[in-house]
Design an enzyme around this catalytic site. Structure first.
Site, PDB file in Angstrom:
ATOM      1  N   GLU A 245      23.329  -4.383   8.692  1.00 40.76           N
ATOM      2  CA  GLU A 245      22.277  -3.372   8.540  1.00 40.76           C
ATOM      3  C   GLU A 245      20.964  -4.126   8.573  1.00 40.76           C
ATOM      4  O   GLU A 245      20.662  -4.893   7.652  1.00 40.76           O
ATOM      5  CB  GLU A 245      22.474  -2.604   7.238  1.00 40.76           C
ATOM      6  CG  GLU A 245      21.904  -1.219   7.336  1.00 40.76           C
ATOM      7  CD  GLU A 245      20.559  -1.107   6.689  1.00 40.76           C
ATOM      8  OE1 GLU A 245      19.570  -1.474   7.372  1.00 40.76           O
ATOM      9  OE2 GLU A 245      20.496  -0.665   5.538  1.00 40.76           O
ATOM     10  N   CYS A 279      14.209  -0.547   4.765  1.00 36.46           N
ATOM     11  CA  CYS A 279      14.500  -0.591   6.200  1.00 36.46           C
ATOM     12  C   CYS A 279      14.335   0.791   6.811  1.00 36.46           C
ATOM     13  O   CYS A 279      14.098   0.912   8.003  1.00 36.46           O
ATOM     14  CB  CYS A 279      15.901  -1.121   6.424  1.00 36.46           C
ATOM     15  SG  CYS A 279      17.106  -0.392   5.314  1.00 36.46           S
TER      16      CYS A 279
HETATM   17  P1  NDP Z   1      16.754 -12.490   5.630  1.00 38.25           P
HETATM   18  O1  NDP Z   1      17.416 -11.733   6.711  1.00 38.25           O
HETATM   19  O2  NDP Z   1      16.404 -13.888   5.900  1.00 38.25           O
HETATM   20  O3  NDP Z   1      17.675 -12.488   4.301  1.00 38.25           O
HETATM   21  C1  NDP Z   1      18.644 -11.516   3.988  1.00 38.25           C
HETATM   22  C2  NDP Z   1      19.781 -12.183   3.228  1.00 38.25           C
HETATM   23  O4  NDP Z   1      20.427 -13.153   4.041  1.00 38.25           O
HETATM   24  C3  NDP Z   1      19.314 -12.958   1.981  1.00 38.25           C
HETATM   25  O5  NDP Z   1      20.293 -12.888   0.970  1.00 38.25           O
HETATM   26  C4  NDP Z   1      19.209 -14.362   2.523  1.00 38.25           C
HETATM   27  O6  NDP Z   1      19.260 -15.334   1.527  1.00 38.25           O
HETATM   28  C5  NDP Z   1      20.428 -14.439   3.411  1.00 38.25           C
HETATM   29  N1  NDP Z   1      20.357 -15.483   4.424  1.00 38.25           N
HETATM   30  C6  NDP Z   1      19.266 -16.140   4.896  1.00 38.25           C
HETATM   31  N2  NDP Z   1      19.638 -17.020   5.869  1.00 38.25           N
HETATM   32  C7  NDP Z   1      20.978 -16.902   6.009  1.00 38.25           C
HETATM   33  C8  NDP Z   1      21.955 -17.512   6.859  1.00 38.25           C
HETATM   34  N3  NDP Z   1      21.615 -18.407   7.784  1.00 38.25           N
HETATM   35  N4  NDP Z   1      23.244 -17.159   6.727  1.00 38.25           N
HETATM   36  C9  NDP Z   1      23.610 -16.225   5.824  1.00 38.25           C
HETATM   37  N5  NDP Z   1      22.738 -15.600   4.992  1.00 38.25           N
HETATM   38  C10 NDP Z   1      21.442 -15.917   5.082  1.00 38.25           C
HETATM   39  O7  NDP Z   1      15.539 -11.647   5.173  1.00 38.25           O
HETATM   40  P2  NDP Z   1      14.211 -12.143   4.472  1.00 38.25           P
HETATM   41  O8  NDP Z   1      14.437 -12.111   3.041  1.00 38.25           O
HETATM   42  O9  NDP Z   1      13.725 -13.457   5.033  1.00 38.25           O
HETATM   43  O10 NDP Z   1      13.181 -10.999   4.943  1.00 38.25           O
HETATM   44  C11 NDP Z   1      12.593 -11.119   6.231  1.00 38.25           C
HETATM   45  C12 NDP Z   1      12.485  -9.778   6.918  1.00 38.25           C
HETATM   46  O11 NDP Z   1      13.734  -9.102   6.924  1.00 38.25           O
HETATM   47  C13 NDP Z   1      11.541  -8.811   6.246  1.00 38.25           C
HETATM   48  O12 NDP Z   1      10.253  -9.043   6.690  1.00 38.25           O
HETATM   49  C14 NDP Z   1      12.065  -7.495   6.706  1.00 38.25           C
HETATM   50  O13 NDP Z   1      11.504  -7.193   7.957  1.00 38.25           O
HETATM   51  C15 NDP Z   1      13.549  -7.728   6.907  1.00 38.25           C
HETATM   52  N6  NDP Z   1      14.365  -7.206   5.803  1.00 38.25           N
HETATM   53  C16 NDP Z   1      15.153  -6.133   6.046  1.00 38.25           C
HETATM   54  C17 NDP Z   1      15.880  -5.577   5.028  1.00 38.25           C
HETATM   55  C18 NDP Z   1      16.737  -4.381   5.231  1.00 38.25           C
HETATM   56  O14 NDP Z   1      16.960  -3.644   4.275  1.00 38.25           O
HETATM   57  N7  NDP Z   1      17.259  -4.153   6.415  1.00 38.25           N
HETATM   58  C19 NDP Z   1      15.858  -6.122   3.674  1.00 38.25           C
HETATM   59  C20 NDP Z   1      15.044  -7.295   3.524  1.00 38.25           C
HETATM   60  C21 NDP Z   1      14.338  -7.798   4.576  1.00 38.25           C
HETATM   61  P3  NDP Z   1      17.885 -15.857   0.891  1.00 38.25           P
HETATM   62  O15 NDP Z   1      17.063 -14.676   0.511  1.00 38.25           O
HETATM   63  O16 NDP Z   1      18.370 -16.595  -0.283  1.00 38.25           O
HETATM   64  O17 NDP Z   1      17.230 -16.673   1.969  1.00 38.25           O
END
Ligand code: NDP
Length: 505
Positions: A245, A279
């Site tokens: 998602e 989102c």
């Molecule tokens: P990310 O996609 O980087 O993070 C989402 C989750 O994935 C976090 O738990 C993160 O851990 C984890 N993660 C990060 N890198 C990896 C990897 N290589 N393998 C597996 N898991 C990983 O989102 P961000 O927090 O950086 O947010 C950036 C952008 O994402 C926002 O600007 C927004 O546009 C979007 N976003 C969308 C959401 C939604 O509901 N669809 C929710 C949040 C963000 P950790 O946080 O510890 O790095």
């Protein structure tokens, strides 16, 4: 109740530092558990055997106890959520406690129906008369990688159907918001009777999430499209299923015959709720020319009166802080880009005061599709409004995106609204409403194109945590069936004739 909302404060350099977005300072630390992930998954795998063998009814009872514990401990959950996310009291209480409780209750009641064996009759000539049973087998250990915008509703909300389907779950909360998840899972095991190791938490950064992908049997990921692609590629290497998602750039279309008061209030609620960090937030608005100015007046009025602050009590604020400070730079960049290309700010348009991470609720007008704010995800409290000639132009622009999560259409003519909805390429479209459809648990909720793969809710939302196991039973079982080896010219000729006649009809 013996859980507390105090922030965990371990002390190694490898620990993840967690900021308090309301105070704008370090709030605590959590350990980096990357190295422990293989052992955590092994523990979960051992616990899954007994959990998966329990009847669905018993697992539903365990989920019921989880739900009641969450509701009973809502005060401490709300306090902890506000501290790590900067949400308002209402955002924390309704979306992180009650929406979660509602989704758990749905799975308690409906999972059995979706998980029960299907009986299918053999109808093809080769399987005539055979009985087929399609059973749904849990996948084993599911890894839930959760984002920071709805740590509990997404993290535990995704864990609930996976657990109901008989899996064990390891949740990797975002490094930005790990406290509440850790505290709640601890409470569920210690006080709500959830069996040991069936639900575990692995705190840490992206590496921890990556390690999880390397060991579990299925990944449910919510976050950015960029990370989602990496997760899917890594999962493809291991041939494990993924459900993603991801981001969105959700359009809202306001037709000339819309109830403009409702449309303006909905834009404020569903564009600025959770400070726009959803989102499924309204990210761009298209308004038919003849009502554009009147709608904008109403929107500016609705947005201008909102009160912004964090750490609140009931009714004390409307918009909270930004959870993730880098998000402030993205918002500033989008607003600056829009202004440089001719847009105007009618309210907001700058960082808020205070030590916390605030950006003022903002209305932008005179925007177009050359601007970043109309095609890249902003994930903040901005509402860019674009004037369009007619609904055809609105639909064309709504579809001019690489995303496809949610969308909405406002018109007094609901038949017309449905017709417009059918032309929008997105996973979800609401007519005269906002993203509350995510709580329509009987209907699938998922994204199209860059917004994701797979769906939450409904049959799709639980069967993805299972694999089908088809059992065929042959009752009439002589020594040898017609057509079995060795081949004979007579049988081949007879069957050849029969099949030719049958398939030529
Ligand atoms: P990310 O996609 O980087 O993070 C989402 C989750 O994935 C976090 O738990 C993160 O851990 C984890 N993660 C990060 N890198 C990896 C990897 N290589 N393998 C597996 N898991 C990983 O989102 P961000 O927090 O950086 O947010 C950036 C952008 O994402 C926002 O600007 C927004 O546009 C979007 N976003 C969308 C959401 C939604 O509901 N669809 C929710 C949040 C963000 P950790 O946080 O510890 O790095």
């Amino acid at each position: 109740m013996s859980v507390s909302a105090s922030a965990p404060t371990a002390g190694s350099d490898a620990d993840t530092v967690v900021e308090n977005p309301v105070l704008g300072q370090v709030g605590g630390r959590v350990p980096d558990m990357t190295a422990e992930v293989p052992a955590l998954v092994r523990r979960a795998r051992t616990a899954q055997a007994a959990w998966g063998a329990r009847p669905v009814k018993e697992r539903a009872e365990a989920l019921g106890a989880m739900r009641r514990w969450i509701v009973a401990n809502r005060a401490v959950i709300v306090e902890s959520t506000m501290r790590e996310t900067g949400k308002t009291y209402e955002d924390a209480l309704f979306t992180e406690v009650f929406v979660l409780a509602d989704s758990i209750r749905f799975w308690e009641r409906k999972a059995a129906r979706h998980l029960r064996d299907e009986r299918v009759r053999g109808r093809g000539p080769l399987v005539l008369g055979r009985k087929f049973i399609v059973r749904r087998r849990p996948l084993g250990v599911v890894g839930v990688i959760a984002p920071w915008n709805y740590p509990l509703t997404i993290g535990l909300g995704d864990a609930a159907p996976a657990l109901m389907a008989g899996n064990a779950v390891v949740i990797k909360p975002s490094e930005i918001t790990p406290w509440t998840t850790t505290m709640v899972v601890d409470g569920l095991v210690r006080e709500a009777g959830l069996p040991e190791d069936v639900l575990l938490v692995a705190t840490g950064r992206g590496d921890t999430g990556a390690a999880l992908v390397d060991h579990v049997d299925m990944i449910m990921f919510t976050g950015s499209t960029r990370t989602g692609r990496n997760v899917a590629a890594r999962a493809a290497d291991r041939l494990i299923p993924v459900s993603l998602e991801l981001g969105g750039k959700d359009p809202m279309i306001v037709c000339a015959d819309a109830n403009l008061d409702r449309a303006a209030n909905a834009a404020a609620t569903f564009g600025l709720g959770n400070c726009g960090q959803a989102c499924t937030s309204v990210e761009r608005i298209y308004v038919e020319d003849e009502v554009h100015d009147e709608f904008v007046d109403k929107l500016v009025h609705a947005v201008g009166r909102l009160r912004q602050r964090g750490n609140t009590s009931a009714g004390a604020a409307d918009v909270g802080a930004m959870t993730f400070p880098p998000q402030l730079e993205i918002i500033e960049r989008h607003v600056a880009d829009a202004l440089a290309k001719g847009a105007r700010v009618l309210t907001g348009g700058r960082r808020g005061d205070g030590p916390g991470f605030y950006y003022e609720p903002t209305v932008l007008v005179d925007v177009d599709h050359d601007m970043d704010c109309m095609h890249d995800e902003t994930f903040g409290p901005t509402l860019p409004v674009m004037r369009v000639r007619d609904t055809d132009e609105a639909v064309r622009l709504a579809n001019d995106t690489r995303y496809g999560l949610s969308s909405s259409v406002y018109t007094r003519d609901t038949n017309k609204g449905e017709a417009i909805a059918r032309r929008i390429r997105a996973g979800n479209t609401a007519v005269n409403d906002g993203y509350i459809h995510v709580t329509g648990w009987d209907a699938p909720y998922g994204g199209s194109r860059d917004s994701g793969v797979g769906a939450r809710n409904a049959r799709e939302g639980i069967l993805k945590y299972t694999e089908p196991h088809t059992i065929m039973i042959t009752r009439l079982a002589p020594n040898k069936d017609i057509g079995w080896l060795p081949n004979s010219k007579r049988i081949t000729t007879l069957l050849g004739r029969a099949f030719s006649r049958y398939y030529s009809r």
